[in-house]
Scaffold this motif. Structure first.
Motif, mmCIF file in Angstrom:
data_model
loop_
_atom_site.group_PDB
_atom_site.id
_atom_site.type_symbol
_atom_site.label_atom_id
_atom_site.label_comp_id
_atom_site.label_asym_id
_atom_site.label_seq_id
_atom_site.Cartn_x
_atom_site.Cartn_y
_atom_site.Cartn_z
ATOM 1 N N GLY A 1 10.322 -6.759 -2.861
ATOM 2 C CA GLY A 1 10.458 -7.173 -1.367
ATOM 3 C C GLY A 1 8.611 -6.053 -0.959
ATOM 4 O O GLY A 1 7.780 -6.453 -1.820
ATOM 5 N N ALA A 2 8.223 -5.780 0.662
ATOM 6 C CA ALA A 2 7.114 -5.276 0.829
ATOM 7 C C ALA A 2 7.372 -3.664 -0.353
ATOM 8 O O ALA A 2 5.532 -3.924 -1.077
ATOM 9 N N ALA A 3 8.255 -3.606 -1.433
ATOM 10 C CA ALA A 3 8.271 -1.961 -1.765
ATOM 11 C C ALA A 3 7.537 -3.084 -2.775
ATOM 12 O O ALA A 3 6.963 -2.296 -3.437
ATOM 13 N N PHE A 4 7.526 -3.743 -3.774
ATOM 14 C CA PHE A 4 7.116 -5.038 -4.317
ATOM 15 C C PHE A 4 5.947 -5.250 -4.603
ATOM 16 O O PHE A 4 5.436 -4.364 -5.746
ATOM 17 N N GLU A 5 5.420 -5.612 -3.420
ATOM 18 C CA GLU A 5 3.998 -5.286 -2.934
ATOM 19 C C GLU A 5 3.580 -4.018 -3.209
ATOM 20 O O GLU A 5 2.165 -4.183 -3.035
ATOM 21 N N PHE B 1 14.743 2.390 -5.358
ATOM 22 C CA PHE B 1 13.681 2.449 -5.190
ATOM 23 C C PHE B 1 13.271 2.049 -3.567
ATOM 24 O O PHE B 1 12.933 2.895 -2.768
ATOM 25 N N CYS B 2 13.280 0.907 -3.410
ATOM 26 C CA CYS B 2 13.448 0.816 -1.976
ATOM 27 C C CYS B 2 13.386 -0.837 -1.501
ATOM 28 O O CYS B 2 13.404 -1.428 -2.736
ATOM 29 N N ALA B 3 14.019 -0.439 -0.647
ATOM 30 C CA ALA B 3 14.799 -2.522 -0.868
ATOM 31 C C ALA B 3 14.240 -3.405 0.379
ATOM 32 O O ALA B 3 13.822 -4.288 0.486
#
Length: 250
Positions: free
Chosen positions: A106-110, A57-59
């Motif tokens: 990381g920021a994608a999880f946030e 989805f996003c790293a």
């Protein structure tokens, strides 16, 4: 290639992270574009965030962004920009939905935590690997303990490891097979896009108020929001339509 693509689909704005060759790792331009994408007009009732490719989805942030931060001032400016993006997402006056397939780090999880609803596939995994890079997890990582509890949040943050979506009860509305991701998201959209913009905005403001105040202050704000919705003509129209629908079922 533009890392963030936006298209309008009736009352739904669809936002796609579109740099699969780098696992959709985010750049500074992407943060700006995402903030613009989640700044919506009156005709939008929901925003869906998804990503191209099956690997991730996003790293998270591209590591080169961190390597380019040469001073405390530059680091502060970067993280403040990320904070502003997440605030825009969290306080968007419409329902925000994430469709997650693959790693979300990381920021994608946030970013995902800042959204309202999340549908993930069985091959999705979430993690906050920042601690492995020598930097703390910050900003909307603070929401994690509300979804999984303090003990699990500490484990996720302190290990920096990815955890399968199925093991993180409370984060996702649903965990489905990859082929079911789009249909399940569309099912959710069908349920949330029929609401008035007035009530969506009011409810989203209340979520933010409840998040940041105690029960008494939250209750006072709730009274104000309830009363103010009746200033909008569409509230009366919605009530009348609901009443008519009830009558037709008898």
């Amino acid at each position: 290639m533009n890392g963030v693509q936006v298209r309008e689909d009736g009352p739904v704005r669809r936002v796609t992270l579109n740099r699969p060759e780098t696992r959709n790792a985010l750049t500074l331009d992407d943060l700006r574009d995402l903030r613009e994408a989640f700044t919506v007009g009156e005709d939008v009732r929901a925003v869906v965030l998804d990503a191209a490719g099956e690997r991730a989805f996003c790293a998270g942030m591209n590591v080169d962004v961190f390597l380019a931060l040469d001073s405390e001032a530059e680091a502060r400016a970067f993280i403040d920009g990320l904070r502003e993006l997440l605030h825009t997402v969290r306080t968007a006056p419409v329902t925000t939905v994430c469709a997650i397939d693959g790693y979300c780090l990381g920021a994608a999880f946030e970013l995902v935590l800042a959204c309202d609803l999340r549908v993930a596939t069985t091959r999705a995994a979430f993690g906050l690997p920042e601690i492995k890079l020598g930097i703390p997890s910050v900003v909307d990582a603070a929401l994690l303990q509300q979804y999984v509890g303090l003990s699990s949040a500490k484990e996720i943050i302190l290990t920096g490891d990815p955890y399968p979506a199925a093991s993180l009860a409370g984060i996702c509305t649903a965990v489905v097979e990859p082929a079911e991701l789009g249909p399940r998201v569309d099912e959710l959209l069908a349920k949330v896009t029929g609401h008035t913009r007035t009530v969506l905005a009011a409810q989203k403001r209340l979520f933010e108020t409840w998040q940041n105040t105690g029960l008494a202050d939250g209750a006072v704000a709730s009274v104000d929001e309830f009363a103010s919705t009746f200033a909008a003509p569409e509230t009366r129209e919605q009530l009348a339509g609901y009443r008519a629908a009830l009558g037709s079922r008898r």
